[in-house]
Design a protein around this motif. Sequence first.
Motif, PDB file in Angstrom:
ATOM      1  N   ASN A 152       0.838  -1.203   0.000  1.00 19.87           N
ATOM      2  CA  ASN A 152       0.000   0.000   0.000  1.00 19.87           C
ATOM      3  C   ASN A 152       0.873   1.253   0.000  1.00 19.87           C
ATOM      4  O   ASN A 152       2.087   1.206   0.254  1.00 19.87           O
ATOM      5  CB  ASN A 152      -0.982  -0.006   1.172  1.00 19.87           C
ATOM      6  N   ALA A 153       0.245   2.380  -0.292  1.00 18.61           N
ATOM      7  CA  ALA A 153       0.981   3.638  -0.460  1.00 18.61           C
ATOM      8  C   ALA A 153       1.673   4.065   0.833  1.00 18.61           C
ATOM      9  O   ALA A 153       2.795   4.598   0.809  1.00 18.61           O
ATOM     10  CB  ALA A 153       0.036   4.735  -0.938  1.00 18.61           C
ATOM     11  N   GLU A 154       1.031   3.838   1.977  1.00 19.08           N
ATOM     12  CA  GLU A 154       1.602   4.255   3.254  1.00 19.08           C
ATOM     13  C   GLU A 154       2.875   3.483   3.583  1.00 19.08           C
ATOM     14  O   GLU A 154       3.859   4.061   4.058  1.00 19.08           O
ATOM     15  CB  GLU A 154       0.575   4.061   4.377  1.00 19.08           C
ATOM     16  N   THR A 155       2.855   2.174   3.320  1.00 17.02           N
ATOM     17  CA  THR A 155       4.045   1.366   3.595  1.00 17.02           C
ATOM     18  C   THR A 155       5.171   1.720   2.634  1.00 17.02           C
ATOM     19  O   THR A 155       6.338   1.831   3.031  1.00 17.02           O
ATOM     20  CB  THR A 155       3.711  -0.128   3.492  1.00 17.02           C
ATOM     21  N   LYS A 156       4.839   1.906   1.383  1.00 16.67           N
ATOM     22  CA  LYS A 156       5.846   2.282   0.382  1.00 16.67           C
ATOM     23  C   LYS A 156       6.513   3.600   0.766  1.00 16.67           C
ATOM     24  O   LYS A 156       7.740   3.735   0.695  1.00 16.67           O
ATOM     25  CB  LYS A 156       5.203   2.387  -1.001  1.00 16.67           C
ATOM     26  N   ALA A 157       5.715   4.564   1.192  1.00 22.33           N
ATOM     27  CA  ALA A 157       6.260   5.866   1.579  1.00 22.33           C
ATOM     28  C   ALA A 157       7.178   5.732   2.796  1.00 22.33           C
ATOM     29  O   ALA A 157       8.237   6.371   2.867  1.00 22.33           O
ATOM     30  CB  ALA A 157       5.124   6.842   1.871  1.00 22.33           C
ATOM     31  N   ALA A 158       6.772   4.905   3.762  1.00 23.01           N
ATOM     32  CA  ALA A 158       7.591   4.717   4.961  1.00 23.01           C
ATOM     33  C   ALA A 158       8.916   4.038   4.634  1.00 23.01           C
ATOM     34  O   ALA A 158       9.974   4.414   5.159  1.00 23.01           O
ATOM     35  CB  ALA A 158       6.824   3.908   6.004  1.00 23.01           C
ATOM     36  N   LEU A 159       8.885   3.040   3.756  1.00 24.83           N
ATOM     37  CA  LEU A 159      10.121   2.376   3.345  1.00 24.83           C
ATOM     38  C   LEU A 159      11.064   3.352   2.671  1.00 24.83           C
ATOM     39  O   LEU A 159      12.261   3.410   2.976  1.00 24.83           O
ATOM     40  CB  LEU A 159       9.803   1.208   2.407  1.00 24.83           C
ATOM     41  N   GLU A 160      10.538   4.123   1.759  1.00 26.16           N
ATOM     42  CA  GLU A 160      11.373   5.051   1.002  1.00 26.16           C
ATOM     43  C   GLU A 160      11.914   6.176   1.881  1.00 26.16           C
ATOM     44  O   GLU A 160      13.006   6.698   1.638  1.00 26.16           O
ATOM     45  CB  GLU A 160      10.582   5.618  -0.173  1.00 26.16           C
ATOM     46  N   ALA A 161      11.150   6.546   2.923  1.00 26.81           N
ATOM     47  CA  ALA A 161      11.592   7.605   3.829  1.00 26.81           C
ATOM     48  C   ALA A 161      12.508   7.091   4.935  1.00 26.81           C
ATOM     49  O   ALA A 161      13.063   7.880   5.704  1.00 26.81           O
ATOM     50  CB  ALA A 161      10.380   8.295   4.451  1.00 26.81           C
ATOM     51  N   GLY A 162      12.658   5.769   5.049  1.00 26.31           N
ATOM     52  CA  GLY A 162      13.484   5.186   6.108  1.00 26.31           C
ATOM     53  C   GLY A 162      12.816   5.188   7.462  1.00 26.31           C
ATOM     54  O   GLY A 162      13.495   5.079   8.493  1.00 26.31           O
ATOM     55  N   THR A 163      11.483   5.283   7.485  1.00 24.77           N
ATOM     56  CA  THR A 163      10.759   5.321   8.773  1.00 24.77           C
ATOM     57  C   THR A 163       9.898   4.082   8.992  1.00 24.77           C
ATOM     58  O   THR A 163       9.041   4.083   9.887  1.00 24.77           O
ATOM     59  CB  THR A 163       9.872   6.572   8.846  1.00 24.77           C
ATOM     60  N   ALA A 164      10.093   3.032   8.189  1.00 27.87           N
ATOM     61  CA  ALA A 164       9.329   1.793   8.359  1.00 27.87           C
ATOM     62  C   ALA A 164       9.977   0.944   9.455  1.00 27.87           C
ATOM     63  O   ALA A 164      11.173   0.657   9.399  1.00 27.87           O
ATOM     64  CB  ALA A 164       9.266   1.018   7.051  1.00 27.87           C
ATOM     65  N   VAL A 165       9.170   0.546  10.429  1.00 28.04           N
ATOM     66  CA  VAL A 165       9.672  -0.210  11.580  1.00 28.04           C
ATOM     67  C   VAL A 165       8.841  -1.482  11.743  1.00 28.04           C
ATOM     68  O   VAL A 165       7.613  -1.419  11.755  1.00 28.04           O
ATOM     69  CB  VAL A 165       9.582   0.625  12.877  1.00 28.04           C
ATOM     70  N   VAL A 166       9.505  -2.618  11.873  1.00 28.64           N
ATOM     71  CA  VAL A 166       8.813  -3.877  12.136  1.00 28.64           C
ATOM     72  C   VAL A 166       8.744  -4.098  13.640  1.00 28.64           C
ATOM     73  O   VAL A 166       9.765  -3.998  14.347  1.00 28.64           O
ATOM     74  CB  VAL A 166       9.524  -5.056  11.445  1.00 28.64           C
ATOM     75  N   VAL A 167       7.540  -4.370  14.133  1.00 24.62           N
ATOM     76  CA  VAL A 167       7.334  -4.624  15.559  1.00 24.62           C
ATOM     77  C   VAL A 167       6.608  -5.956  15.727  1.00 24.62           C
ATOM     78  O   VAL A 167       5.583  -6.190  15.088  1.00 24.62           O
ATOM     79  CB  VAL A 167       6.511  -3.503  16.222  1.00 24.62           C
ATOM     80  N   VAL A 168       7.168  -6.828  16.563  1.00 25.28           N
ATOM     81  CA  VAL A 168       6.538  -8.098  16.921  1.00 25.28           C
ATOM     82  C   VAL A 168       6.010  -7.951  18.346  1.00 25.28           C
ATOM     83  O   VAL A 168       6.740  -7.516  19.248  1.00 25.28           O
ATOM     84  CB  VAL A 168       7.531  -9.269  16.834  1.00 25.28           C
ATOM     85  N   HIS A 169       4.751  -8.329  18.549  1.00 25.44           N
ATOM     86  CA  HIS A 169       4.090  -8.113  19.837  1.00 25.44           C
ATOM     87  C   HIS A 169       3.889  -9.433  20.583  1.00 25.44           C
ATOM     88  O   HIS A 169       3.807 -10.500  19.978  1.00 25.44           O
ATOM     89  CB  HIS A 169       2.724  -7.458  19.620  1.00 25.44           C
ATOM     90  N   GLY A 170       3.771  -9.334  21.902  1.00 26.85           N
ATOM     91  CA  GLY A 170       3.464 -10.497  22.727  1.00 26.85           C
ATOM     92  C   GLY A 170       4.566 -10.840  23.696  1.00 26.85           C
ATOM     93  O   GLY A 170       5.619 -11.324  23.301  1.00 26.85           O
ATOM     94  N   LEU A 171       4.335 -10.565  24.973  1.00 30.54           N
ATOM     95  CA  LEU A 171       5.318 -10.799  26.028  1.00 30.54           C
ATOM     96  C   LEU A 171       4.876 -11.930  26.948  1.00 30.54           C
ATOM     97  O   LEU A 171       3.691 -12.270  27.014  1.00 30.54           O
ATOM     98  CB  LEU A 171       5.494  -9.527  26.867  1.00 30.54           C
ATOM     99  N   ASP A 172       5.836 -12.485  27.675  1.00 31.46           N
ATOM    100  CA  ASP A 172       5.524 -13.451  28.729  1.00 31.46           C
ATOM    101  C   ASP A 172       5.069 -12.664  29.956  1.00 31.46           C
ATOM    102  O   ASP A 172       5.862 -11.908  30.540  1.00 31.46           O
ATOM    103  CB  ASP A 172       6.771 -14.270  29.041  1.00 31.46           C
ATOM    104  N   PRO A 173       3.815 -12.809  30.379  1.00 28.75           N
ATOM    105  CA  PRO A 173       3.324 -12.023  31.520  1.00 28.75           C
ATOM    106  C   PRO A 173       4.164 -12.199  32.777  1.00 28.75           C
ATOM    107  O   PRO A 173       4.294 -11.264  33.578  1.00 28.75           O
ATOM    108  CB  PRO A 173       1.898 -12.540  31.727  1.00 28.75           C
ATOM    109  N   ALA A 174       4.746 -13.377  32.936  1.00 28.60           N
ATOM    110  CA  ALA A 174       5.508 -13.656  34.153  1.00 28.60           C
ATOM    111  C   ALA A 174       6.762 -12.803  34.271  1.00 28.60           C
ATOM    112  O   ALA A 174       7.323 -12.664  35.368  1.00 28.60           O
ATOM    113  CB  ALA A 174       5.880 -15.133  34.208  1.00 28.60           C
ATOM    114  N   THR A 175       7.221 -12.238  33.157  1.00 27.01           N
ATOM    115  CA  THR A 175       8.440 -11.424  33.182  1.00 27.01           C
ATOM    116  C   THR A 175       8.150  -9.954  33.484  1.00 27.01           C
ATOM    117  O   THR A 175       9.091  -9.168  33.627  1.00 27.01           O
ATOM    118  CB  THR A 175       9.173 -11.522  31.835  1.00 27.01           C
ATOM    119  N   LEU A 176       6.885  -9.576  33.578  1.00 22.76           N
ATOM    120  CA  LEU A 176       6.528  -8.174  33.776  1.00 22.76           C
ATOM    121  C   LEU A 176       6.460  -7.819  35.258  1.00 22.76           C
ATOM    122  O   LEU A 176       6.371  -8.689  36.123  1.00 22.76           O
ATOM    123  CB  LEU A 176       5.179  -7.877  33.121  1.00 22.76           C
TER     124      LEU A 176
END
Length: 258
Positions: A152-176
């Motif tokens: 999509n246009a938003e992702t393409k723009a972010a890649l080209e601008a160097g502002t695209a960030v990959v984030v993986v979510h989900g923590l072990d609750p016991a570590t919080l």
Amino acid sequence: MKKTLRVLAVPTLALAALAVSGSPAMAHDGSNHYQSTLGQLNGSAGSGTVTVDVTGNQAHVVLKVAGMPATFMDAPYPHVQHIHGGAQGICPAPSADKDGDQVISTTEGGPSYGEIVTTLSTSGDTSPAAGLDLKVGGQGAAYTVDRTFELNAETKAALEAGTAVVVVHGLDPATLSAAGQAAKSDLAPTLPLAATSPALCGTLKVGQMNMPVGGADTGVTEETGTDTGALAAGGGLALIALAGGAYVVRRRTAGAAA
């Protein structure tokens, strides 16, 4: 046979151009290659790498994740992951935790990495609207997302601008912290905070596609030196030597016998 010797000074720029012209040409098929090694957030023990190859309006993503929490509510942990964009293009620092629960929530990380622009689901919808679809999240402690989709246009723009960030979510609750374990998700209040908070993060940077070696892609990027072999020039022989910013030209004198 009498010969003359001439030493010609070579400007740095011209010498660089000559070296490039003698080097193997870099292959380019109209695609752009982005990559990142994902760093840990919120005490995560996981690791990951991601590559994004863009050709036209098509993106091929390979995300490999390991060492993540394996189960959630007695089932394989449904990790969700996205490309974020439109902000600073960085991963949040510990100071992003504004409420003092020692967990950077997705919302608290937003000023650093921005909103969801693409959902990196294992299948199905890649739109931002699918960002919390746990049914197509990565499953368990280690998994791979390998798929091609329309960019999509938003992702393409972010890649080209160097502002695209990959984030993986989900923590072990016991570590919080105790406050973190008691808190609800800032995105889905029916879930605990751990379920949607960021665990891995990395900014996508432009990388060089590997050159095929011996007719096959080995997956290893090689550095090649400049071949300074002989060049046929006019009626004489030019020997290129990268020494002192000069090269030596030996040629026969006019009228000398062949």
